[in-house]
Design an enzyme around this catalytic site. Structure first.
Site, mmCIF file in Angstrom:
data_model
loop_
_atom_site.group_PDB
_atom_site.id
_atom_site.type_symbol
_atom_site.label_atom_id
_atom_site.label_comp_id
_atom_site.label_asym_id
_atom_site.label_seq_id
_atom_site.Cartn_x
_atom_site.Cartn_y
_atom_site.Cartn_z
ATOM 1 C CD GLU A 237 58.618 3.429 38.508
ATOM 2 O OE1 GLU A 237 59.187 4.465 38.908
ATOM 3 O OE2 GLU A 237 59.030 2.283 38.765
ATOM 4 C CG ASP B 181 44.592 18.714 43.250
ATOM 5 O OD1 ASP B 181 43.483 19.281 43.380
ATOM 6 O OD2 ASP B 181 45.524 18.856 44.062
ATOM 7 C CG LEU C 81 40.635 1.688 29.381
ATOM 8 C CD1 LEU C 81 42.142 1.585 29.649
ATOM 9 C CD2 LEU C 81 40.261 3.150 29.090
ATOM 10 C CB THR D 107 36.547 8.655 52.205
ATOM 11 O OG1 THR D 107 37.985 8.655 52.188
ATOM 12 C CG2 THR D 107 36.052 7.323 51.692
ATOM 13 N NE ARG E 205 45.052 24.297 42.888
ATOM 14 C CZ ARG E 205 45.993 23.378 42.826
ATOM 15 N NH1 ARG E 205 47.252 23.748 42.716
ATOM 16 N NH2 ARG E 205 45.706 22.096 42.865
ATOM 17 C CG HIS F 167 34.527 20.305 40.172
ATOM 18 N ND1 HIS F 167 35.788 19.847 40.487
ATOM 19 C CD2 HIS F 167 34.077 20.934 41.294
ATOM 20 C CE1 HIS F 167 36.070 20.166 41.750
ATOM 21 N NE2 HIS F 167 35.059 20.835 42.253
ATOM 22 N NE ARG G 134 47.843 16.897 49.535
ATOM 23 C CZ ARG G 134 48.107 18.201 49.586
ATOM 24 N NH1 ARG G 134 49.265 18.633 50.055
ATOM 25 N NH2 ARG G 134 47.230 19.092 49.190
HETATM 26 C C1 FPP Z 1 40.218 18.033 42.704
HETATM 27 O O1 FPP Z 1 40.350 19.375 42.256
HETATM 28 C C2 FPP Z 1 39.138 17.399 42.002
HETATM 29 C C3 FPP Z 1 38.063 16.816 42.591
HETATM 30 C C4 FPP Z 1 37.854 16.737 44.037
HETATM 31 C C5 FPP Z 1 36.983 16.230 41.795
HETATM 32 C C6 FPP Z 1 37.403 15.636 40.507
HETATM 33 C C7 FPP Z 1 36.249 15.684 39.595
HETATM 34 C C8 FPP Z 1 36.306 15.840 38.264
HETATM 35 C C9 FPP Z 1 37.544 15.804 37.492
HETATM 36 C C10 FPP Z 1 35.074 16.057 37.490
HETATM 37 C C11 FPP Z 1 34.023 15.035 37.706
HETATM 38 C C12 FPP Z 1 34.500 13.686 37.377
HETATM 39 C C13 FPP Z 1 33.856 12.875 36.554
HETATM 40 C C14 FPP Z 1 34.347 11.508 36.308
HETATM 41 C C15 FPP Z 1 32.658 13.292 35.836
HETATM 42 P P1 FPP Z 1 40.144 20.524 43.322
HETATM 43 O O2 FPP Z 1 38.708 20.885 43.354
HETATM 44 O O3 FPP Z 1 40.709 20.088 44.646
HETATM 45 O O4 FPP Z 1 40.992 21.693 42.713
HETATM 46 P P2 FPP Z 1 41.866 22.742 43.507
HETATM 47 O O5 FPP Z 1 42.976 21.988 44.202
HETATM 48 O O6 FPP Z 1 42.375 23.632 42.440
HETATM 49 O O7 FPP Z 1 40.947 23.424 44.474
#
Ligand code: FPP
Length: 215
Positions: free
Chosen positions: A181, A2, A114, A49, A6, A19, A168
């Site tokens: 953990e 996450d 892995l 989802t 931001r 991203h 969460r």
């Molecule tokens: C949450 O951050 C992140 C996601 C919903 C997507 C996660 C994707 C990646 C890490 C990149 C793509 C993954 C791969 C494997 C190529 P957020 O967008 O909710 O951030 P925020 O809480 O700051 O808005």
């Protein structure tokens, strides 16, 4: 993972840049874990989802990023003996993305280092419902083992890390995390480093895990 949005906004960039940077961190963390023989499995929550509720352009960007990442990473998976095992219901993705996911899974099936799982269109509640639907026709009472085996992932989580400051689980591996953990860090995912992971693992190894029993 996450904090991508931001991270980008803090730098005056579009959310999707976060991203993109997040995908680079996925590569670094996966390579690091592949070199640590104590880590058997790394599962990363890439698309939930519930993430379909995001703006269409962000969803489309994430789909393209995933496809690009998987195509580029195949050689890196093979070089590092990493087996790719996606979890989640990928039937909702485009035919092309589904094909890429299946291709990478098949081409890395022989790797015995892995296991890297990406949670793709994954939600723990959806996973449980799909599992129950798979086994509901049998006459016997459903057991823990039967349900576990019908889930996308039948491995227990030892250590669960959430970046980005929220405390969460957001529908991630709820069954498998019964005795996980939990570590929460304010660090945004694009800033998360192998050093941060190493420190968390060090703290994790000091924990006395009792699994509901006594010392
Ligand atoms: C949450 O951050 C992140 C996601 C919903 C997507 C996660 C994707 C990646 C890490 C990149 C793509 C993954 C791969 C494997 C190529 P957020 O967008 O909710 O951030 P925020 O809480 O700051 O808005």
């Amino acid at each position: 993972m996450d904090g991508n949005g931001r991270w980008a906004e803090l730098q005056g960039k579009k959310r999707v840049k976060g991203h993109e940077e997040g995908a680079e961190v996925v590569k670094k963390i996966t390579t690091y874990c592949s070199k640590n023989p104590d880590i058997e499995r790394l599962t990363l929550y890439a698309f939930s989802t519930e993430n379909w509720k995001r703006p269409r352009l962000e969803v489309e960007f994430l789909m393209k990023l995933l496809e690009k990442y998987l195509k580029n990473e195949l050689t890196v998976y093979l070089e590092n003996n990493v087996r790719f095992e996606p979890i989640g219901d990928i039937r909702a993705f485009s035919k092309s993305l589904q094909k890429t996911i299946k291709d990478v899974k098949e081409k890395t099936a022989h790797c015995d280092g892995l296991v890297q799982s990406l949670a793709l269109n994954y939600g723990a509640q959806d996973e449980m419902i799909r599992a129950i639907n798979k086994i509901k026709k049998c006459d016997e009472d459903i057991t823990e083992t039967m349900l576990s085996n019908a889930l996308d992932c039948n491995h227990n989580v030892d250590l669960l890390i959430r970046t980005g400051g929220d405390h969460r689980l957001s529908n991630f591996l709820l069954w498998q995390s019964a005795y996980a953990e939990l570590f929460f860090t304010d660090t945004l995912w694009p800033d998360f480093t192998t050093n941060d992971l190493e420190k968390i693992i060090k703290n994790f190894t000091k924990i006395e895990r009792r699994f509901g029993g006594l010392k």
